[in-house]
Write a protein that holds these residues in place. Structure first.
Motif, PDB file in Angstrom:
ATOM      1  N   CYS A   6       0.827  -1.202   0.000  1.00 47.55           N
ATOM      2  CA  CYS A   6       0.000   0.000   0.000  1.00 47.55           C
ATOM      3  C   CYS A   6       0.870   1.264   0.000  1.00 47.55           C
ATOM      4  O   CYS A   6       0.668   2.180  -0.798  1.00 47.55           O
ATOM      5  CB  CYS A   6      -0.908  -0.035   1.220  1.00 47.55           C
ATOM      6  SG  CYS A   6      -2.003   1.362   1.330  1.00 47.55           S
ATOM      7  N   THR A   7       1.859   1.293   0.902  1.00 51.37           N
ATOM      8  CA  THR A   7       2.759   2.437   0.974  1.00 51.37           C
ATOM      9  C   THR A   7       3.541   2.600  -0.322  1.00 51.37           C
ATOM     10  O   THR A   7       3.709   3.703  -0.840  1.00 51.37           O
ATOM     11  CB  THR A   7       3.728   2.264   2.155  1.00 51.37           C
ATOM     12  OG1 THR A   7       2.955   2.081   3.328  1.00 51.37           O
ATOM     13  CG2 THR A   7       4.611   3.475   2.327  1.00 51.37           C
ATOM     14  N   VAL A  10       1.289   4.279  -2.879  1.00 47.55           N
ATOM     15  CA  VAL A  10       1.081   5.710  -2.629  1.00 47.55           C
ATOM     16  C   VAL A  10       2.301   6.513  -3.078  1.00 47.55           C
ATOM     17  O   VAL A  10       2.189   7.508  -3.793  1.00 47.55           O
ATOM     18  CB  VAL A  10       0.772   5.984  -1.141  1.00 47.55           C
ATOM     19  CG1 VAL A  10       0.786   7.478  -0.854  1.00 47.55           C
ATOM     20  CG2 VAL A  10      -0.564   5.396  -0.755  1.00 47.55           C
ATOM     21  N   PHE A  11       3.500   6.050  -2.658  1.00 50.31           N
ATOM     22  CA  PHE A  11       4.724   6.740  -3.080  1.00 50.31           C
ATOM     23  C   PHE A  11       4.859   6.709  -4.600  1.00 50.31           C
ATOM     24  O   PHE A  11       5.295   7.682  -5.210  1.00 50.31           O
ATOM     25  CB  PHE A  11       5.957   6.109  -2.417  1.00 50.31           C
ATOM     26  CG  PHE A  11       6.320   6.756  -1.111  1.00 50.31           C
ATOM     27  CD1 PHE A  11       7.171   7.850  -1.080  1.00 50.31           C
ATOM     28  CD2 PHE A  11       5.803   6.291   0.081  1.00 50.31           C
ATOM     29  CE1 PHE A  11       7.509   8.452   0.120  1.00 50.31           C
ATOM     30  CE2 PHE A  11       6.133   6.888   1.288  1.00 50.31           C
ATOM     31  CZ  PHE A  11       6.977   7.974   1.303  1.00 50.31           C
ATOM     32  N   ILE A  14       2.744   9.456  -6.111  1.00 56.04           N
ATOM     33  CA  ILE A  14       3.306  10.793  -5.910  1.00 56.04           C
ATOM     34  C   ILE A  14       4.484  11.010  -6.868  1.00 56.04           C
ATOM     35  O   ILE A  14       4.571  12.026  -7.562  1.00 56.04           O
ATOM     36  CB  ILE A  14       3.778  10.997  -4.453  1.00 56.04           C
ATOM     37  CG1 ILE A  14       2.631  10.768  -3.472  1.00 56.04           C
ATOM     38  CG2 ILE A  14       4.360  12.397  -4.257  1.00 56.04           C
ATOM     39  CD1 ILE A  14       3.054  10.817  -2.018  1.00 56.04           C
TER      40      ILE A  14
ATOM     41  N   ASN B 187       3.301   4.624   7.305  1.00 55.07           N
ATOM     42  CA  ASN B 187       4.318   5.453   6.655  1.00 55.07           C
ATOM     43  C   ASN B 187       3.764   6.139   5.420  1.00 55.07           C
ATOM     44  O   ASN B 187       4.251   7.194   5.019  1.00 55.07           O
ATOM     45  CB  ASN B 187       5.505   4.592   6.215  1.00 55.07           C
ATOM     46  CG  ASN B 187       6.440   4.304   7.366  1.00 55.07           C
ATOM     47  OD1 ASN B 187       6.287   4.867   8.442  1.00 55.07           O
ATOM     48  ND2 ASN B 187       7.394   3.429   7.145  1.00 55.07           N
ATOM     49  N   SER B 188       2.729   5.523   4.802  1.00 57.92           N
ATOM     50  CA  SER B 188       2.210   6.083   3.559  1.00 57.92           C
ATOM     51  C   SER B 188       1.620   7.459   3.797  1.00 57.92           C
ATOM     52  O   SER B 188       1.647   8.304   2.920  1.00 57.92           O
ATOM     53  CB  SER B 188       1.191   5.148   2.912  1.00 57.92           C
ATOM     54  OG  SER B 188       0.070   4.997   3.757  1.00 57.92           O
ATOM     55  N   TYR B 191       5.287   9.723   6.357  1.00 58.47           N
ATOM     56  CA  TYR B 191       6.403  10.093   5.488  1.00 58.47           C
ATOM     57  C   TYR B 191       5.921  10.392   4.071  1.00 58.47           C
ATOM     58  O   TYR B 191       6.431  11.295   3.408  1.00 58.47           O
ATOM     59  CB  TYR B 191       7.480   9.003   5.518  1.00 58.47           C
ATOM     60  CG  TYR B 191       8.088   8.895   6.889  1.00 58.47           C
ATOM     61  CD1 TYR B 191       9.037   9.815   7.318  1.00 58.47           C
ATOM     62  CD2 TYR B 191       7.651   7.932   7.792  1.00 58.47           C
ATOM     63  CE1 TYR B 191       9.558   9.767   8.590  1.00 58.47           C
ATOM     64  CE2 TYR B 191       8.173   7.869   9.078  1.00 58.47           C
ATOM     65  CZ  TYR B 191       9.122   8.791   9.478  1.00 58.47           C
ATOM     66  OH  TYR B 191       9.622   8.746  10.741  1.00 58.47           O
ATOM     67  N   GLY B 192       4.901   9.632   3.616  1.00 63.51           N
ATOM     68  CA  GLY B 192       4.318   9.920   2.306  1.00 63.51           C
ATOM     69  C   GLY B 192       3.700  11.309   2.291  1.00 63.51           C
ATOM     70  O   GLY B 192       3.825  12.056   1.328  1.00 63.51           O
ATOM     71  N   TYR B 195       6.438  13.873   2.120  1.00 62.31           N
ATOM     72  CA  TYR B 195       6.977  13.937   0.747  1.00 62.31           C
ATOM     73  C   TYR B 195       6.015  14.704  -0.160  1.00 62.31           C
ATOM     74  O   TYR B 195       6.427  15.599  -0.909  1.00 62.31           O
ATOM     75  CB  TYR B 195       7.213  12.513   0.244  1.00 62.31           C
ATOM     76  CG  TYR B 195       7.788  12.398  -1.144  1.00 62.31           C
ATOM     77  CD1 TYR B 195       8.861  13.177  -1.536  1.00 62.31           C
ATOM     78  CD2 TYR B 195       7.260  11.487  -2.057  1.00 62.31           C
ATOM     79  CE1 TYR B 195       9.398  13.055  -2.808  1.00 62.31           C
ATOM     80  CE2 TYR B 195       7.789  11.357  -3.329  1.00 62.31           C
ATOM     81  CZ  TYR B 195       8.863  12.145  -3.703  1.00 62.31           C
ATOM     82  OH  TYR B 195       9.377  12.025  -4.957  1.00 62.31           O
ATOM     83  N   ALA B 196       4.724  14.366  -0.066  1.00 62.01           N
ATOM     84  CA  ALA B 196       3.725  15.016  -0.923  1.00 62.01           C
ATOM     85  C   ALA B 196       3.652  16.512  -0.620  1.00 62.01           C
ATOM     86  O   ALA B 196       3.455  17.331  -1.519  1.00 62.01           O
ATOM     87  CB  ALA B 196       2.361  14.368  -0.719  1.00 62.01           C
TER      88      ALA B 196
END
Lengths: 244, 273
Positions: A6-7, A10-11, A14, B187-188, B191-192, B195-196
């Protein structure tokens, strides 16, 4: 694993959004990337990230050196570095299936990827991924083995993680670096960990160029392996474990 | 004066803990120096990633490099301030797994307050320094008409932004009571989200704009204030005047954090033994 996926996704969204905007701003092409090939870069790197593991876990060899358990490893009838490599290759293969492939699939379904249509890049790509994981392992092993001399390896680990993620091309492809920064990156093993497997798999480099990239990776495998072996031998001479 | 004395009295234990943490971290100067250097390097490479993109293009998502300095500086300043004060609550999963969290429940203080006040990682100051440098460079190189409103906006962005990120850390920690080892998932948005927030949100596709604009409202920490400071129009759905609603976004995150923490800490049944 699902959490990691999932993470990862998302990254990926972006990063894809930022790099697509950069390509649009540059007029459709940037550093040899089009929208489709940039998408392939983003999602392959997200997919491979779990396998090549750019960060260093403190639970690795360093912890066994600190506790003295490394002495047990030395008494086993297998090579210490080789046995840790085997375990790491297994770990990498496992992360590719539940985490790597779905990441790439999400990218393919949502934004689309431009991937090669012939078989050869995939075969060579597989070799390249294995070499990339190996370079990553040997680098992490060498950093961890510094635990023979350092009590606390967190500082060195942070330094490694920062350099490795940047020069491996995790957030921005190495091909977008200015020339002087590119020279520095190429002098390190890090592009061989992530950027090279992506270039070969996505067909950015083909034919003789692709073979050349894989040979450079193999060179880094040998070099980083040797550094690890020399450090292990030196550390073993220094090692003193109390108790019995 | 009596109020002041009471606050001093109330904060005395916290000050004692923090002073001991600071002494402990400084007692190994080489190790502390390496930590500071590592933290500085993290900030510098994050900046380098932005710089490399602008080495290739002059405008990204409607912002120039100078404008992005403001976004990067504001977002990193807010995030690293929140990280300094509450970032260490990401050790909660370790306490839960080992069962040592039980001890926190027995003490006559709220669990969250104990966790928040347990540490102050001075190495994180290095990242604050990088953020301040970027922000100052952004304020100098952009053509900003200084006024009381500009100062107010910078303060709102910094305080509101830090509260938003701190709230997100608490939300992430609260979810660990259910997920046990779910730091990778949370973390999404921690930290995500960080970052965004350091990127021009105009480049995001609509689902990401909705996610980081309203649900996890990190665009309020840097992008919207920057738009307002530079008199730029925002993309559809994120107009620049929304920057004044940063306190509302911060309140929303705090509310979510409080509720999630209540559920999480009540859900915990003890480690046994």
């Amino acid at each position: 694993m699902l959490a990691g996926l999932c993470t990862n996704v998302v990254f990926g969204f972006i990063r894809a959004a930022i790099l697509f905007a950069a390509i649009a701003s540059a007029g459709g092409h940037l550093a040899g990337y089009s929208r489709g090939s940039m998408s392939a870069y983003v999602w392959l790197s997200q997919g491979l990230l779990g396998a090549v593991e750019l960060s260093i876990q403190p639970t690795d060899v360093a912890e066994r050196i600190r506790t003295g358990d490394i002495a047990v490893d030395f008494t086993r009838p297998v090579d210490v570095q080789g046995s840790y490599l085997a375990a790491d290759l297994g770990r990498a293969a496992y992360t590719l299936i539940p985490r790597g492939l779905p990441s790439v699939a999400v990218g393919a379904l949502t934004v689309g990827l431009v991937m090669p249509s012939s078989v050869l890049p995939y075969v060579l790509g597989l070799v390249s991924v294995v070499l990339g994981v190996s370079v990553s392992f040997f680098c992490r092993y060498a950093v961890n083995i510094l635990g023979f001399w350092l009590v606390e390896t967190r500082g060195v680990r942070t330094f490694y993680i920062v350099c490795a993620t940047f020069f491996a091309g995790l957030f921005v492809p190495v091909h977008m670096f200015p020339a002087w920064l590119r020279v520095i990156a190429d002098a390190t093993p890090f592009p061989s960990i992530l950027q090279s497997p992506i270039d070969v798999l996505s067909g950015r480099v083909i034919g003789d160029d692709a073979v050349r990239v894989v040979v450079i990776q193999a060179g880094w495998v040998v070099a980083t392996c040797l550094v690890g072996r020399v450090l292990t031998a030196a550390g073993r001479r220094k090692l003193e474990v109390q108790g019995g | 004066m009596a109020d002041l004395a009471r606050v001093a009295d109330w904060s005395a234990p916290y000050r004692a803990v923090i002073a001991s943490r600071i002494r402990a971290q400084r007692s190994y100067p080489v190790s502390f120096g390496l930590d500071l250097f590592g933290s500085l390097l993290v900030g510098v490479t994050e900046f380098a990633e932005v710089w490399v993109i602008f080495h290739n293009v002059s405008v990204l998502g409607g912002l120039t490099f100078h404008a992005v300095l403001l976004v990067f500086g504001l977002s990193n300043l807010a995030f690293s301030a929140a990280d300094l004060v509450v970032g260490h609550i990401d050790t909660l999963p370790t306490y839960i797994r080992l069962g040592t969290i039980d001890a926190f429940y027995l003490r006559p203080q709220p669990v969250l307050a104990q966790l928040m006040t347990s540490e102050l990682s001075l190495r994180r100051l290095a990242r604050i320094a990088v953020a301040v440098a970027a922000l100052v460079a952004g304020l100098v190189t952009n053509d900003i008409e200084w006024s009381a409103a500009v100062v107010a906006m910078l303060l709102i962005a910094f305080v509101g932004g830090a509260v938003i990120f701190a709230g997100l850390f608490v939300c992430a920690a609260a979810l660990q009571f259910f997920l046990i080892n779910g730091a990778e998932l949370t973390n999404s948005f921690t930290y995500g989200g960080s970052y965004a927030s350091s990127q021009p949100a105009s480049v995001f596709p609509s689902p990401l704009k909705a996610l980081f604009g309203y649900l996890v409202p990190v665009v309020f920490t840097a992008y919207l204030p920057t738009l307002w400071l530079l008199h730029l129009p925002g993309p559809a759905g994120l107009p620049a005047w929304l920057a004044w609603f940063t306190p509302v976004a911060a309140a929303w995150v705090c509310l979510a954090a409080a509720q999630l923490w209540r559920w999480g800490s009540h859900h915990y049944q003890g480690g046994g033994g």
